[in-house]
Design a protein around this motif. Structure first.
Motif, PDB file in Angstrom:
ATOM      1  N   ALA A 122      33.123  -9.461  -6.180  1.00 34.87           N
ATOM      2  CA  ALA A 122      32.001  -9.258  -5.258  1.00 34.87           C
ATOM      3  C   ALA A 122      31.663 -10.554  -4.524  1.00 34.87           C
ATOM      4  CB  ALA A 122      30.781  -8.733  -6.010  1.00 34.87           C
ATOM      5  N   LEU A 123      31.623 -11.649  -5.259  1.00 41.64           N
ATOM      6  CA  LEU A 123      31.329 -12.940  -4.633  1.00 41.64           C
ATOM      7  C   LEU A 123      32.470 -13.360  -3.715  1.00 41.64           C
ATOM      8  CD1 LEU A 123      29.548 -15.402  -4.289  1.00 41.64           C
ATOM      9  CD2 LEU A 123      30.550 -16.358  -6.377  1.00 41.64           C
ATOM     10  N   LEU A 124      33.715 -13.145  -4.137  1.00 40.96           N
ATOM     11  CA  LEU A 124      34.856 -13.487  -3.292  1.00 40.96           C
ATOM     12  C   LEU A 124      34.837 -12.681  -2.002  1.00 40.96           C
ATOM     13  CD1 LEU A 124      37.516 -14.883  -2.670  1.00 40.96           C
ATOM     14  CD2 LEU A 124      38.682 -13.220  -4.142  1.00 40.96           C
ATOM     15  N   ALA A 125      34.498 -11.409  -2.090  1.00 38.74           N
ATOM     16  CA  ALA A 125      34.400 -10.574  -0.889  1.00 38.74           C
ATOM     17  C   ALA A 125      33.332 -11.108   0.059  1.00 38.74           C
ATOM     18  CB  ALA A 125      34.096  -9.130  -1.267  1.00 38.74           C
ATOM     19  N   LYS A 126      32.210 -11.535  -0.484  1.00 41.72           N
ATOM     20  CA  LYS A 126      31.130 -12.075   0.337  1.00 41.72           C
ATOM     21  C   LYS A 126      31.536 -13.393   0.979  1.00 41.72           C
ATOM     22  CE  LYS A 126      26.127 -12.863   0.186  1.00 41.72           C
ATOM     23  NZ  LYS A 126      25.708 -11.596   0.816  1.00 41.72           N
TER      24      LYS A 126
ATOM     25  N   ILE B  67      37.754  -3.224  -4.839  1.00 42.91           N
ATOM     26  CA  ILE B  67      36.333  -3.584  -4.709  1.00 42.91           C
ATOM     27  C   ILE B  67      36.079  -4.277  -3.381  1.00 42.91           C
ATOM     28  CG2 ILE B  67      34.512  -5.084  -5.630  1.00 42.91           C
ATOM     29  CD1 ILE B  67      35.738  -4.576  -8.436  1.00 42.91           C
ATOM     30  N   MET B  68      36.919  -5.246  -3.032  1.00 44.55           N
ATOM     31  CA  MET B  68      36.676  -6.016  -1.808  1.00 44.55           C
ATOM     32  C   MET B  68      36.820  -5.155  -0.557  1.00 44.55           C
ATOM     33  SD  MET B  68      38.053  -9.892  -2.541  1.00 44.55           S
ATOM     34  CE  MET B  68      39.766  -9.503  -2.826  1.00 44.55           C
ATOM     35  N   ARG B  69      37.788  -4.249  -0.536  1.00 47.88           N
ATOM     36  CA  ARG B  69      37.918  -3.352   0.617  1.00 47.88           C
ATOM     37  C   ARG B  69      36.662  -2.499   0.768  1.00 47.88           C
ATOM     38  NH1 ARG B  69      41.356  -5.266   4.291  1.00 47.88           N
ATOM     39  NH2 ARG B  69      43.515  -5.409   3.568  1.00 47.88           N
TER      40      ARG B  69
END
Length: 282
Positions: free
Chosen positions: A72-76, A122-124
């Motif tokens: 979640a943090l990496l996606a942000k 999750i990131m998508r």
């Protein structure tokens, strides 16, 4: 075919000079390696600074060790960098092979491939603006590129190559021309089998050092230290391209194999290499 430039990791402060020179030249992309238990700058932080110091060139992780990070943090972080750079961010991902990197983050190295697959799903979802879960709403900001920044995967094993078609936009082929062709063919076959439109973007890589002997010697020493954890450090150093003719030849061979971009990766710190390589590329 585009030509990018891989940044050396041994002197973080010097990278702004490298970046500004590259942005004024013919290069398409600036790439940066990732490790945790090593004396290198953290790539997302560094590329954010690089993006702020440039106006045109793209910035690319090559490759970011995603399993070491919370998705979640990496996606942000990725969406923020993509948005603030005006869509110039490329997220190159891989699983990594260093046991100590995984020990430092408490991640079981045996699960890294499965973990990356879960992270990508999750990131998508986060980049699409969907709720994170039943009790958690959407996570912003929205990336500049719809659906998220361009994602490239590096790797050599079948699961890694198939991941390009499942989750990615292209392949980071960090292998010499003599055997990269088979990897590219495998990626393209998987792409078609998954019913993907178009074709995957192919980005190849060559390690280079151009300049006086002391520049080449420093690059060889730095490269040997970086790959010391493998049993291929000597092989990697021997494969470094150190003449204009070698760089031209290998770049042309990658082009014949259908590469969309070649990253010329530097391990020596001398920023005048940017100008030498720009003259060669130009």
């Amino acid at each position: 075919m585009k030509i990018g430039l891989g940044l050396p990791v041994s002197d973080p402060v010097a990278l702004l000079d490298w970046a500004r020179r590259a942005d004024a030249g013919p290069f398409s992309t600036l790439g940066l390696l990732d490790r945790l238990v090593y004396d290198n700058p953290e790539p997302l932080v560094t590329l954010a600074v690089v993006a702020g110091a440039t106006t045109r060139v793209r910035v690319q992780t090559e490759v970011l060790l995603a399993p070491l990070r919370e998705p979640a943090l990496l996606a942000k972080q990725a969406a923020t960098l993509d948005r603030m750079s005006g869509g110039r961010f490329v997220l190159g991902l891989g699983v990594g092979g260093r046991v100590d990197d995984h020990l430092a983050t408490g991640i079981d190295i045996r699960t890294r491939g499965r973990r990356l697959d879960t992270q990508m799903a999750i990131m998508r979802r986060v980049w699409a603006g969907e709720p994170y879960g039943d009790e958690v709403g959407p996570i912003g900001p929205a990336p500049a590129r719809p659906g998220g920044p361009e994602v490239l995967f590096g790797g050599f094993q079948p699961a890694a190559l198939a991941r390009v078609a499942r989750f990615g936009d292209g392949f980071l082929a960090a292998a010499p021309p003599a055997w990269v062709g088979g990897l590219i063919d495998t990626v393209r076959t998987a792409w078609a089998e998954h019913g993907r439109d178009g074709s995957p973007r192919i980005v190849t890589q060559a390690n280079v050092a151009l300049g006086p002997e002391h520049v080449i010697d420093e690059a060889r020493t730095a490269m040997a230290a970086y790959y010391a954890f493998t049993d291929r450090a000597d092989y990697m150093v021997e494969g470094m391209l150190t003449t204009r003719g070698q760089i031209r030849e290998v770049t042309a061979r990658f082009g014949d194999l259908g590469a969309d971009e070649v990253m010329l990766y530097c391990h020596g710190r001398d920023p005048d290499q940017v100008n030498r390589l720009a003259d060669l590329v130009g």
